[in-house]
Motif scaffolding. Structure first.
Motif, PDB file in Angstrom:
ATOM      1  N   SER A  75      66.457  16.115  27.824  1.00 53.81           N
ATOM      2  CA  SER A  75      67.326  15.253  27.028  1.00 53.81           C
ATOM      3  C   SER A  75      67.854  14.118  27.897  1.00 53.81           C
ATOM      4  N   ASP A  76      68.336  13.058  27.255  1.00 52.38           N
ATOM      5  CA  ASP A  76      68.900  11.933  28.007  1.00 52.38           C
ATOM      6  C   ASP A  76      70.081  12.379  28.867  1.00 52.38           C
ATOM      7  N   SER A  77      70.905  13.282  28.322  1.00 50.40           N
ATOM      8  CA  SER A  77      72.073  13.741  29.077  1.00 50.40           C
ATOM      9  C   SER A  77      71.653  14.552  30.301  1.00 50.40           C
ATOM     10  N   MET A  78      70.561  15.321  30.179  1.00 52.16           N
ATOM     11  CA  MET A  78      70.069  16.099  31.315  1.00 52.16           C
ATOM     12  C   MET A  78      69.506  15.172  32.394  1.00 52.16           C
ATOM     13  N   VAL A  79      68.775  14.146  31.987  1.00 54.84           N
ATOM     14  CA  VAL A  79      68.219  13.193  32.957  1.00 54.84           C
ATOM     15  C   VAL A  79      69.358  12.465  33.673  1.00 54.84           C
ATOM     16  N   ASN A  80      70.370  12.061  32.911  1.00 56.26           N
ATOM     17  CA  ASN A  80      71.521  11.379  33.502  1.00 56.26           C
ATOM     18  C   ASN A  80      72.215  12.275  34.528  1.00 56.26           C
ATOM     19  N   TRP A  81      72.389  13.530  34.205  1.00 57.74           N
ATOM     20  CA  TRP A  81      73.049  14.470  35.119  1.00 57.74           C
ATOM     21  C   TRP A  81      72.229  14.641  36.396  1.00 57.74           C
ATOM     22  N   MET A  82      70.913  14.800  36.262  1.00 61.12           N
ATOM     23  CA  MET A  82      70.064  14.989  37.443  1.00 61.12           C
ATOM     24  C   MET A  82      70.047  13.740  38.314  1.00 61.12           C
ATOM     25  N   ALA A  83      69.967  12.570  37.681  1.00 63.39           N
ATOM     26  CA  ALA A  83      69.851  11.325  38.435  1.00 63.39           C
ATOM     27  C   ALA A  83      71.114  10.989  39.213  1.00 63.39           C
ATOM     28  N   CYS A  84      72.275  11.412  38.706  1.00 62.45           N
ATOM     29  CA  CYS A  84      73.561  10.981  39.269  1.00 62.45           C
ATOM     30  C   CYS A  84      74.241  12.032  40.127  1.00 62.45           C
ATOM     31  N   ASN A  85      73.642  13.204  40.247  1.00 63.38           N
ATOM     32  CA  ASN A  85      74.321  14.335  40.874  1.00 63.38           C
ATOM     33  C   ASN A  85      73.955  14.484  42.348  1.00 63.38           C
ATOM     34  N   LEU A  86      74.949  14.436  43.212  1.00 57.91           N
ATOM     35  CA  LEU A  86      74.733  14.565  44.658  1.00 57.91           C
ATOM     36  C   LEU A  86      74.117  15.918  44.996  1.00 57.91           C
ATOM     37  N   PHE A  87      74.674  16.991  44.469  1.00 55.03           N
ATOM     38  CA  PHE A  87      74.214  18.338  44.813  1.00 55.03           C
ATOM     39  C   PHE A  87      72.756  18.530  44.420  1.00 55.03           C
ATOM     40  N   VAL A  88      72.386  18.093  43.226  1.00 54.09           N
ATOM     41  CA  VAL A  88      71.008  18.249  42.755  1.00 54.09           C
ATOM     42  C   VAL A  88      70.045  17.517  43.687  1.00 54.09           C
TER      43      VAL A  88
END
Length: 389
Positions: A207-220
């Motif tokens: 989902s768009d929200s999942m991609v946004n979370w992965m792209a912006c997350n330092l830990f990931v």
């Protein structure tokens, strides 16, 4: 102001005098330190033959003759006056400040990261100051390490110092008049071929929200390997290109590529490079976005050409500027808002008169100049010197 009961001014309390004296002593010590070369130590075994050194050691390499890389020579000329290099083989012989001789990415490229990381821990364990340049590699600073990095996040756990993405200076292009319709260009990788990534995308819909979370997350990003981060890059870039193509108010010139540019034959690399530069020359606005890591080499090249970046913000921490703001010359679009990219570009474009547009282009180049190594690195010497006080 404090008063005696008799009406006169009272002297400052003793603790204020002590504090003031301590501050004065520290400032004098800092001034004395910065008025003489900063002494740094490098480990002989970590020097890589034929590999570009870290910025603080740039004068150990021959001058650049490539016109697009000659900005490094400005730093080379200054360094002998401001740093003094000592070499060692045994850490016990090193002084207070130890510098990693090359960008961390160089060691990863040669599969020497385990040796490097062991050394980084040893230096910090010895209570010395360690200075490292990571470039655009996803890399977490060790506690106490001064790490300059281009792949950074606005996150309380981020300990790296945001650093410009130095790559090439395209040279300020012929001034472009403000177009009636915003012209937006991009040439770059959108797909990263990988059997694993193809398999994942076949069975999982993000989902768009999942991609946004992965792209912006330092830990990931700091815990995924390069292959998995390339999956993020593909999802991010596909989404951005899809949305910019949908924007009816923009005149776009987008060339999507896939594969490794540096593995191409020389003739094809030259052709693609010329096509890339021509795209920047012919468009007022140029997309700049993250790739494998949360850095963006494209951003620096766009600024060097005096064009207006359309920076897709994936929670990236940008280097500080003096006397101007990024918003003065850069369209900043949060990745979560990329579906409104046409609105962001149009709003920026509409607020500019012809003269304002020319000024925004000038500021883009001026910001690039301000962040060149001889300005950024030399101003960082105070940060390094303070670490030993």
């Amino acid at each position: 102001m404090l008063k005696f009961s008799g009406g006169g001014e009272s002297p400052p309390p003793v603790n204020i005098w002590v504090e003031s004296k301590q501050k004065f002593t520290l400032k004098k010590k800092m001034s004395d330190q910065l008025n003489k070369p900063l002494e740094i130590w490098i480990k002989e075994d970590l020097l890589l033959p034929g590999v570009r050194p870290a910025p603080l050691l740039m004068h150990l390499s021959p001058p650049d003759t490539n016109p697009q890389l000659q900005f490094w020579n400005l730093l080379r000329d200054k360094l002998p006056e401001v740093v003094k290099i000592h070499r060692f083989t045994d850490l016990a012989d090193a002084g207070k400040i130890v510098v990693t001789p090359h960008f961390i990415s160089s060691y990863y490229g040669l599969h020497k990261e385990a040796e490097l990381n062991k050394f980084r821990r040893q230096v910090l364990g010895s209570k010395r100051t360690l200075v490292t340049f990571a470039n655009c590699l996803e890399c977490q600073a060790y506690p106490g390490e001064i790490l300059f990095a281009s792949a950074t996040y606005r996150d309380k756990k981020e300990k790296s110092i945001p650093t410009p993405p130095w790559i090439y200076d395209l040279g300020e292009k012929v001034n472009m008049p403000k177009p009636s319709i915003p012209t937006v260009g991009f040439v770059g990788n959108v797909e990263y071929p990988s059997r694993l990534n193809t398999l994942i995308l076949r069975y999982i819909k993000f989902s768009d929200s999942m991609v946004n979370w992965m792209a912006c997350n330092l830990f990931v990003n700091r815990n995924l390997n390069l292959g998995m981060r390339r999956l993020i890059a593909r999802l991010v870039r596909k989404k951005i290109i899809k949305e910019v193509r949908k924007a009816k108010n923009l005149q776009i010139s987008v060339i999507e590529r896939k594969g490794d540019f540096f593995s191409l034959p020389v003739e094809e690399r030259n052709r693609q490079r010329a096509e890339y530069i021509e795209n920047i020359e012919n468009n007022a606005y140029i997309l700049a976005m993250r790739g494998d890591d949360n850095g963006c080499y494209h951003l620096g090249e766009v600024m060097s050409a005096g064009r207006i970046p359309v920076f897709i913000d994936t929670n990236k921490s940008l280097p500080e500027l003096r006397g101007m703001k990024w918003e003065d010359f850069c369209v900043i679009v949060p990745f979560s808002e990329v579906h409104r990219i046409g609105d962001y570009v149009q709003a920026f474009h509409d607020k500019l008169s012809d003269d304002d547009f020319a000024e925004a282009c000038r500021k883009s180049r001026a910001a690039f100049d301000q962040l060149l190594p001889h300005n950024f690195v030399l101003s960082s010497l105070e940060i390094i010197a303070k670490s030993t006080n």
